[in-house]
Every structure is written in structure tokens, then in C-alpha cells.
Write a protein that holds these residues in place. Sequence first.
Motif, short mmCIF file in Angstrom:
data_model
loop_
_atom_site.label_atom_id
_atom_site.label_comp_id
_atom_site.label_asym_id
_atom_site.label_seq_id
_atom_site.Cartn_x
_atom_site.Cartn_y
_atom_site.Cartn_z
N VAL A 1 0.69 -1.21 -0.12
CA VAL A 1 -0.02 0.05 -0.09
C VAL A 1 0.91 1.17 -0.09
O VAL A 1 1.98 1.37 0.76
CB VAL A 1 -1.05 0.00 1.30
CG1 VAL A 1 -1.75 1.34 1.25
CG2 VAL A 1 -1.63 -1.24 1.56
N GLY A 2 0.46 1.84 -1.07
CA GLY A 2 1.33 3.45 -0.91
C GLY A 2 2.53 3.41 -1.93
O GLY A 2 2.82 4.49 -2.29
N MET A 3 2.78 2.38 -2.40
CA MET A 3 4.03 2.20 -3.27
C MET A 3 3.50 2.74 -4.72
O MET A 3 2.32 2.16 -5.29
CB MET A 3 4.56 0.69 -3.83
CG MET A 3 5.35 0.44 -2.60
SD MET A 3 6.84 1.17 -2.55
CE MET A 3 7.70 0.44 -1.23
N LYS A 4 4.31 3.36 -5.50
CA LYS A 4 3.80 4.20 -6.62
C LYS A 4 4.83 3.99 -7.85
O LYS A 4 5.99 4.23 -7.32
CB LYS A 4 3.27 5.53 -6.66
CG LYS A 4 2.04 5.79 -5.89
CD LYS A 4 1.53 7.23 -5.51
CE LYS A 4 0.49 7.35 -4.63
NZ LYS A 4 -0.04 8.87 -4.44
N GLU A 5 4.52 4.02 -8.95
CA GLU A 5 5.52 3.75 -10.13
C GLU A 5 6.07 5.09 -10.41
O GLU A 5 5.45 6.02 -10.41
CB GLU A 5 4.94 3.39 -11.28
CG GLU A 5 5.83 3.13 -12.65
CD GLU A 5 5.35 2.62 -13.74
OE1 GLU A 5 5.42 2.88 -14.81
OE2 GLU A 5 4.74 1.61 -13.57
N VAL A 6 7.35 5.16 -10.44
CA VAL A 6 8.31 6.48 -10.43
C VAL A 6 8.84 6.56 -11.83
O VAL A 6 8.69 7.45 -12.62
CB VAL A 6 9.45 6.63 -9.53
CG1 VAL A 6 10.24 7.77 -9.66
CG2 VAL A 6 8.98 6.48 -8.14
N THR A 7 9.27 5.66 -12.69
CA THR A 7 9.80 5.59 -13.83
C THR A 7 9.69 4.27 -14.55
O THR A 7 9.46 3.12 -13.76
CB THR A 7 11.13 5.94 -13.92
OG1 THR A 7 12.13 5.09 -13.47
CG2 THR A 7 11.40 7.26 -13.70
N GLN A 8 9.49 4.07 -15.88
CA GLN A 8 9.91 2.94 -16.51
C GLN A 8 10.54 2.91 -17.85
O GLN A 8 10.74 4.22 -18.18
CB GLN A 8 8.48 2.41 -16.89
CG GLN A 8 7.86 3.10 -17.77
CD GLN A 8 6.30 2.53 -18.38
OE1 GLN A 8 6.50 1.72 -19.47
NE2 GLN A 8 5.38 2.45 -17.59
N SER A 9 11.44 1.87 -18.06
CA SER A 9 12.38 2.08 -19.08
C SER A 9 12.66 0.58 -19.86
O SER A 9 12.54 -0.22 -19.08
CB SER A 9 13.70 2.79 -18.53
OG SER A 9 14.21 1.91 -17.58
N ARG A 10 13.67 0.66 -20.87
CA ARG A 10 13.86 -0.33 -21.49
C ARG A 10 15.64 -0.11 -21.57
O ARG A 10 15.56 0.72 -22.65
CB ARG A 10 13.20 -1.02 -22.87
CG ARG A 10 13.98 -2.15 -23.35
CD ARG A 10 13.37 -2.42 -24.61
NE ARG A 10 12.14 -3.13 -24.64
CZ ARG A 10 10.97 -2.74 -25.24
NH1 ARG A 10 11.19 -1.66 -26.08
NH2 ARG A 10 9.89 -3.05 -25.19
#
Length: 317
Positions: free
Chosen positions: A229-238
Motif C-alpha cells: 500500500v502506498g507504493m507508486k511507479e516512478v519510472t519505466q524504461s528499457r
Amino acid sequence: MKQFWYAVSLMAGSLMYSSVAPAETTSGALLQQMEQASQSLSYELAYISVSRLGIESMRYRHARVDDKTYAQLLHMDGPRREIIQRGNEVSYFEPGLEPFTLAGDHIVDSLPSLVFADFRQLSENYDFVAVGRTRIADQLCDVIRIVARDGTRYSYIVWMDNETKLPLRVDLLDRDGETLEQYRVVSFAVDEGVRKMMQGLVKATLPPSLSVPQGDKIKLGWQAGWLPVGMKEVTQSRRQIPSLNKPVESRLYSDGLFSFSINVSAADKNHASQLLRTGRRTVQTEIRNNREITVVGELPPATAKRIADGINLGNAQ
């Protein structure tokens, strides 16, 4: 009779809440003062950092000069290792390496990361519990415990100087109450003399800045199923990892106090599911549908395993 005891229970619960809630509010306010003091005062700390890897002795200086942050972290044992911050530039001086500079708003290895947290935001998912007062480094300290309500993360205990609000001791605990890491101040000073010493960095020549390669901005074909709970995506990459000779897709998550990444790549024939843990960091690897799923970060092993199990690979490449 049952209705009577039900009414008594409700009354007792309300009384308990009224006594605990103000204490938790006060603790949250103290933690905010700690964050503000750590980033606004001029001070010098001599401290030790204790972990499963050993004990390190450090000296940290911090000051604000002309509304800009200046800081210095010096390793006191072994070869001279120094990190200097000037504004949003952090320069590294390591034996055997060419000095370099990276962008950053604080020295990551200096004060515990929780000092830079937004405690108003954390109050949505964490409890701040006042434990009492005791002495650290000959100073009277307020003791506060920081615990995630869903029980899926590590917890902290903070000893905060009653006068300056600086953290004089911080323990990171696992879910069994075992100490994983400890930051402990041995001596400290808060005065303008530190600010005068740090003024020498204003015109100092720092090493050139390094550019960190950016990953491809894409939409990944897989998703995280379950998250604390409370964890959110900050970035995504390849990214193409030269040493692995294959692309790795990553998502970085954070709750403002702890962070972790999920990495997905093609599985090698000889790889198998495994769990590694070093101090606060856990590496959970699983092989599924010819894909290698790796969860890396500041998580208890059980939490990392649950996250890995919940990954929906979808149409991951």
C-alpha cells in the motif's frame, strides 16, 4: 447485557483513540522538524554506520550558503574517500578512480534516507509512534518508531535531539525486530563555524559532470499485480545491458521512504529462481514463461516474493 458491553467497548475505543492520535500527530510534527533541521542548520556530525557488512566511521558537514546547500562526507578510515555537494551537484573522489560529478539534491550515503522523506505524505500509510526519551551522545532525545500499517516493509526507530531536532541515532529493523543497519552519532556541533568552513567550497573547482544514459521511453507490456500500500511507479524504461547482451525492462517504485525495481528480461537456460539478501536489500528472481523476473530493493524477502509472484507478463517482449 451484550448491548451494555458493546457500548463500553465503543467508549473504551474512543478514549484510546483520543489518547493515541494526538501523540501520533506530535510525533509526525517532530519528524517534519527533523527533516527541516537537517536541511537548514549548519552542523558537523561524527558518526558510525553499522551493518552486516561491518562498521564505517564518517564525518558529515552541512551548511546553507547564499540559499545553496553545501555538504561534505568524509570516510574516516582506510583510503581517503570524499563526497562533496554544491547545490544540485554531487562530486565523488574515490581512490583509483577519476573524480566525477552527478546531479543530486543530497549526498545519498550521508544521513539516513528517511531524513529526506515527506512525512506528511508518509502519514497516509505509516504510523509514527512515540516511544519515550533517552540520552544519545550526551543529549536528551525523543524516540519515535516509524511503522508501515500493512506490515509489508521494514521499520525505523529514530532518536532525535530534543534541542536541535537532528537525528542522533537511526535503526532500521526487519519484521522480526532485528537490526539491519544503524546510524549513530558520536559527537556533533551546530554553529556558524561550520558554515565558515564550508564557504571554501563556493569557488572550489569540481570534477566534470557525467551524463547518465536515459532508457527508452516506451510502454511496457507487463504489469505489477500486487504492491504494498502506498507504493507508486516512478519510472519505466528499457535498457540494453552490455554485460548481459540483452534488453532489460524496468519499473521503479517508491512510497517516499523505501524503493524497489521490477526487472523483466529473456531467461537464460542456466538461470533458476533464487533469493539473495544483503542487509536492507533483497534480490528475488523467478523464471516464468521463458522470462526472468527480478525484484530488487529495500524489501523484506516475503514481500519481494509476493511482488514477483504477482507480475502479469501479458505480452512482454
